[in-house]
Design an enzyme around this catalytic site. Sequence first.
Site, short mmCIF file in Angstrom:
data_model
loop_
_atom_site.label_atom_id
_atom_site.label_comp_id
_atom_site.label_asym_id
_atom_site.label_seq_id
_atom_site.Cartn_x
_atom_site.Cartn_y
_atom_site.Cartn_z
N LYS A 65 -73.49 -59.02 -63.32
CA LYS A 65 -73.30 -58.35 -62.04
C LYS A 65 -72.61 -57.02 -62.32
CE LYS A 65 -69.95 -58.54 -59.17
NZ LYS A 65 -69.75 -59.20 -57.90
N ARG A 106 -70.54 -63.59 -50.78
CA ARG A 106 -70.20 -64.35 -51.99
C ARG A 106 -68.68 -64.47 -52.12
NH1 ARG A 106 -67.08 -63.21 -56.16
NH2 ARG A 106 -67.82 -61.05 -56.05
N GLN A 134 -64.14 -56.72 -46.14
CA GLN A 134 -64.07 -58.06 -46.72
C GLN A 134 -63.25 -59.00 -45.85
OE1 GLN A 134 -65.90 -58.93 -49.41
NE2 GLN A 134 -65.32 -60.98 -48.77
N MET A 215 -57.52 -62.75 -52.10
CA MET A 215 -58.91 -62.32 -52.31
C MET A 215 -59.00 -60.85 -52.70
SD MET A 215 -60.12 -65.20 -51.45
CE MET A 215 -61.88 -64.84 -51.55
N GLY A 216 -57.85 -60.17 -52.77
CA GLY A 216 -57.88 -58.72 -52.97
C GLY A 216 -58.54 -58.32 -54.26
#
Lengths: 302, 302
Positions: A65, A106, A134, A215-216
């Site tokens: 990715k 995702r 996000q 999640m940062g």
Amino acid sequence: MRFLSETESAALVTEELAYDAVRAALVAAVDPASTTFPALPAHGSLPHNRFTMKSASAHDVAGVKIGSYWPDNTDIPRHNSTILLIDQETGRIAAVVEAGTVNAYRTAAADAVAADTLARQDATTLTVFGTGHQARYECTAVARIRPIDTVHVVARTPAHGADMVEHLAAKGLKATVTPAEEAVRAADIVVTATTARSPLFDAAWVRPGTHLASMGSDARGKQELPPALLATAALFCDLPAQSTTIGEFQHALARPVTALGDVLAGRAPGRHDDDTVTVFDSSGIALQDLYVATALLALSRT
Amino acid sequence: MRFLSETESAALVTEELAYDAVRAALVAAVDPASTTFPALPAHGSLPHNRFTMKSASAHDVAGVKIGSYWPDNTDIPRHNSTILLIDQETGRIAAVVEAGTVNAYRTAAADAVAADTLARQDATTLTVFGTGHQARYECTAVARIRPIDTVHVVARTPAHGADMVEHLAAKGLKATVTPAEEAVRAADIVVTATTARSPLFDAAWVRPGTHLASMGSDARGKQELPPALLATAALFCDLPAQSTTIGEFQHALARPVTALGDVLAGRAPGRHDDDTVTVFDSSGIALQDLYVATALLALSRT
């Protein structure tokens, strides 16, 4: 070579697809037959434009990715992602999937799988730090797996907060802009989705039984959670080796960290009881992208 | 996103295009505004199937080359390459270029640029170690820039050697299978294009004024040239940092190594006189791939 454009992949992706693919990837990531290669940071002609290659292999897939962050973008997303799958029979590139929107699904799905595994079943109050792109995906993904009836949005500016509350209302979520302390004290689940490099709140505000997810965006120096929390909570992540180098657990090196995949596979315990404080750090692993891309390609054939 | 298939890129590429693009890339590689990021080795579901990501940026381009090596391939090439260019305005993938055949031209072009810069103008005799796919491209690329009238092929088996001689004859090159010592003693230019991990010949066989190029596949442990040669010859390469870690100059750590780009740009001397023995190590750098891909895309528009 198959190709899914940004438009095609964004039209195909759903929270369900992302959840299932990411869950499978988290389990695959802890399989001894899988390898997650080191993330390789690079940059564009202008050094502040950055891109990172994350690659991995599992028994059924291998690929890369490429995630980019172009901070000067204004009318188009600053983050972009492209996933390449390698044909395991030939070594050629089997598919290229543009995955900008997919990447937001995702990332949120990783949070949702973790919350579904670690948060209390009766969690109804979600607090989210951050009002960006996000952060919004995180709220709807978590609301899908727990009976969330209140979202507290902690915003750096009232305008950003109000904008996000309006967005969440349109998604059917009752949200309010709330000061950090009040929001954390009320939360069953706390999600941080910021670019912070110092703690966003005080560990003393976290009540027993809370589940927290960081999640940062990852980099050396990343820090969203208070050290006192990391010193006492039960710690989980997608990939311990990555989380302790570029993720939140850079700041919790002496503590045991459990791979979520081991909990999902039944090899490690999750939450101990209703008072356990659980922390999940998502640093993002390439197998998640590869599994999501595989699922999108399968769906696009149908 | 633009896409050039293997068929398209193979039809467009020429030795001239590759030479010009690789020469520009070698100059760009030593520009302080350019960065070549570390090569990242990875593997497929079966660990012996390998792929490597090589990425770079320059003032006008940034991207990645994914090179794969699937040793079990029989009816299709074991090596494959795909080049991705990143749009410097947006951070999105601007183009994907399948570049299996192109990669052979690119590798041979690096050799040709080096020989054109470092070999004596009157070089007529070329000795090549190796009879594989890449060795063949090396011969025609070098013959394009020097008046080569004899090619000595050093082969591990007579059958491989005879096959290569026949191939070169079809390209208009007079070639013979020759034992290593005789071939090296006769050579003006020596090219090694093997997977050797120990020296292929004796340094004492190399006559004054010879230019040698090590083109074999890179990895820790790579070795095609005798240490005594590296201890005395003038050493050049595409990228010193890479050549001394995964290239031939792992075995010449104490000697000065000159980037070919500095010679091309007039900032460093090349061959001193007609008796200088010059060695070029090609470890392969991503900017070469990015420049070749850019040239192919420009040509495909015309």
